[in-house]
Design a protein around this motif. Structure first.
Motif, short mmCIF file in Angstrom:
data_model
loop_
_atom_site.label_atom_id
_atom_site.label_comp_id
_atom_site.label_asym_id
_atom_site.label_seq_id
_atom_site.Cartn_x
_atom_site.Cartn_y
_atom_site.Cartn_z
N PHE A 1 -1.45 6.95 4.79
CA PHE A 1 -0.07 6.85 4.29
C PHE A 1 0.77 6.04 5.27
O PHE A 1 1.74 6.53 5.85
N GLY A 2 0.38 4.78 5.49
CA GLY A 2 1.11 3.90 6.38
C GLY A 2 1.14 2.49 5.83
O GLY A 2 0.79 2.24 4.67
N ASN A 3 1.52 1.52 6.67
CA ASN A 3 1.70 0.15 6.19
C ASN A 3 0.90 -0.88 6.98
O ASN A 3 1.17 -2.08 6.87
N LYS A 4 -0.06 -0.44 7.79
CA LYS A 4 -0.93 -1.37 8.50
C LYS A 4 -2.01 -1.85 7.54
O LYS A 4 -2.79 -1.05 7.02
N LYS A 5 -2.06 -3.14 7.28
CA LYS A 5 -2.87 -3.66 6.19
C LYS A 5 -4.36 -3.42 6.38
O LYS A 5 -5.09 -3.13 5.42
N SER A 6 -4.85 -3.56 7.61
CA SER A 6 -6.29 -3.33 7.82
C SER A 6 -6.68 -1.88 7.56
O SER A 6 -7.83 -1.59 7.26
N VAL B 1 -2.54 3.55 -12.64
CA VAL B 1 -2.29 4.91 -12.14
C VAL B 1 -2.26 4.91 -10.62
O VAL B 1 -1.40 5.55 -9.99
N PHE B 2 -3.16 4.16 -10.01
CA PHE B 2 -3.20 4.05 -8.55
C PHE B 2 -1.88 3.49 -8.02
O PHE B 2 -1.29 4.03 -7.07
N MET B 3 -1.41 2.40 -8.63
CA MET B 3 -0.17 1.78 -8.16
C MET B 3 1.05 2.67 -8.41
O MET B 3 1.95 2.76 -7.57
N ASP B 4 1.08 3.35 -9.56
CA ASP B 4 2.21 4.23 -9.86
C ASP B 4 2.30 5.37 -8.85
O ASP B 4 3.38 5.70 -8.35
N HIS B 5 1.15 5.98 -8.53
CA HIS B 5 1.15 7.08 -7.56
C HIS B 5 1.56 6.59 -6.18
O HIS B 5 2.24 7.29 -5.43
N SER B 6 1.11 5.38 -5.82
CA SER B 6 1.47 4.83 -4.51
C SER B 6 2.97 4.60 -4.40
O SER B 6 3.59 4.84 -3.36
N LYS B 7 3.59 4.13 -5.50
CA LYS B 7 5.04 3.90 -5.48
C LYS B 7 5.80 5.22 -5.41
O LYS B 7 6.78 5.34 -4.67
N VAL B 8 5.36 6.21 -6.18
CA VAL B 8 6.05 7.50 -6.22
C VAL B 8 6.00 8.19 -4.86
O VAL B 8 6.95 8.86 -4.45
N HIS B 9 4.88 8.02 -4.14
CA HIS B 9 4.74 8.71 -2.86
C HIS B 9 5.83 8.28 -1.88
O HIS B 9 6.33 9.10 -1.10
N SER C 1 3.17 -3.69 1.39
CA SER C 1 1.94 -2.90 1.35
C SER C 1 1.48 -2.65 -0.08
O SER C 1 0.28 -2.68 -0.38
N LEU C 2 2.43 -2.40 -0.98
CA LEU C 2 2.08 -2.19 -2.38
C LEU C 2 1.47 -3.44 -2.99
O LEU C 2 0.47 -3.38 -3.72
N GLU C 3 2.04 -4.60 -2.70
CA GLU C 3 1.51 -5.85 -3.22
C GLU C 3 0.12 -6.13 -2.63
O GLU C 3 -0.78 -6.62 -3.34
N ILE D 1 1.18 15.05 -7.10
CA ILE D 1 2.40 14.37 -6.63
C ILE D 1 3.36 15.43 -6.12
O ILE D 1 3.89 16.23 -6.90
N PRO D 2 3.59 15.51 -4.80
CA PRO D 2 2.97 14.68 -3.76
C PRO D 2 1.52 15.11 -3.49
O PRO D 2 1.13 16.22 -3.86
N ALA D 3 0.77 14.24 -2.81
CA ALA D 3 -0.62 14.54 -2.49
C ALA D 3 -0.71 15.71 -1.51
O ALA D 3 0.21 15.96 -0.72
#
Length: 352
Positions: A281-286, A129-137, A144-146, A170-172
């Protein structure tokens, strides 16, 4: 143990093994188990120093008392009759000393009970569910998803963690209103269970300490609790913010210090974190790591310095040890709220 081997060149030669002992190192006293007992011994020695000093005097007095006969007792009584002022002065000094000792000695602090909030089942967030919501957003790229998927698998959180209702949408909808709803839900839920299990009237609470690092609204979280339960007007209220995970220990330490000053009262410590407005809601890994690790939760603790709570309490607080590493740049930057290059706000967690 180091082993050196040498084989002779003759046919059928034997192998000679030389065992060489490494130089002995000094024991690591900081890692030694025995050091723990030294610390405990020192703690008990200092805590009972006055009693240990009085024991020889008590022992000598007891020995002499066993050797007295009736004539000695009569002579002592007659002697004291003629020294009434001295006897009165000794008794007065003894009463003053005992009263001073009772007033200045550290008061015991008991943990009567505690409660941990458990959200309703519809707020559960399994991995998928976490991964599905992250993709839909749509805010996260494939890398970042991986990365989030790997963090989830290695975190050990399990499939029964919870996210606030605003992040299930959805959306948050990470707004101030939904953040307040999360705070009220977790704090009031934990406190309701605590007051129910301890049968303590909220009006009897004299000290309230609330800690939440990232969410600091006005009115404060502590004021929200006071308003909800109609706590009394002279309550000592504290709201700790921006202090991270260490605020749990800091809140208990503050409550302990307050209980040393104010007699015969209860203290409530509420420890929580609010993630509705602090989802990244970004792509910086840390800055993606908190998304994978932080979930909904709250704990409420009832502390007391009342002697009558000794029997029903779960624990007795012996000491709190705090060491602040804020002067170290690595420690100061290990949990850091900031914005990424795209302007998205989040919390960066370093390897430190």
């Amino acid at each position: 143990m180091a082993t050196a081997s040498h084989r002779s060149s003759a046919t059928g030669g034997a192998t000679i093994e030389i065992e060489q002992q490494p130089p002995r190192k000094l024991p690591d006293f900081h890692a030694s188990v025995n050091l723990k007992y030294v610390k405990l011994g020192y703690h008990y020695l200092i805590s009972n120093l006055l009693t240990l000093c009085l024991l020889p005097l008590i022992a000598v007095t007891a020995v002499h008392a066993t050797q007295l006969n009736l004539d000695d007792i009569n002579n002592l009584y007659n002697h004291l009759q003629y020294h009434l002022i001295a006897v009165t002065a000794v008794i007065f000094i003894a009463v003053i000393g005992f009263t001073t000792y009772r007033m200045t000695r550290p008061r015991p602090v008991y943990l009567v009970d505690y409660s941990c909030y458990r959200p309703p089942d519809h707020l559960k967030v399994p991995y998928q569910v976490f991964m599905d919501h992250s993709k839909v957003h749509g805010a996260f790229n494939e890398s970042s998803l991986e990365f989030q998927r790997k963090i989830l698998e290695r975190s050990g959180l399990g499939e029964e963690t919870y996210l606030p209702a605003a992040l299930h949408a959805i959306p948050a909808v990470p707004s101030m209103a939904t953040a307040r709803e999360e705070a009220e839900q977790v704090m009031f839920g934990a406190l309701d269970d605590l007051f129910k299990s301890t049968k303590v009237n909220p009006k009897d609470i004299g000290i309230l300490v609330v800690n939440c690092s990232l969410f600091n609204p006005t009115p404060s979280l502590s004021s929200m609790i006071i308003n909800k339960y109609k706590l009394r007007g002279n309550i000592r209220s504290f709201n700790l913010s921006g202090m991270g995970c260490s605020a749990g220990v800091i809140a208990v330490d503050l409550a302990k210090d307050m209980l040393q000053v104010h007699r015969n009262t209860y203290a409530v410590v509420v420890s929580t974190e609010n993630i509705t407005q602090n989802w990244y809601f970004g792509n910086k890994k840390s800055m993606l790591i908190p998304n994978c690790l932080f979930r909904v939760g709250c704990a409420a603790v009832l502390l007391s310095n009342k002697s009558g709570d000794h029997r029903r309490s779960k624990y007795k607080l012996l000491h709190v040890v705090r060491t602040h590493y804020g002067s170290d740049d690595n420690a100061f930057k290990c949990v850091y709220q900031e914005q990424d290059d795209a302007g998205n706000t989040g919390v960066s967690l370093s390897k430190s």
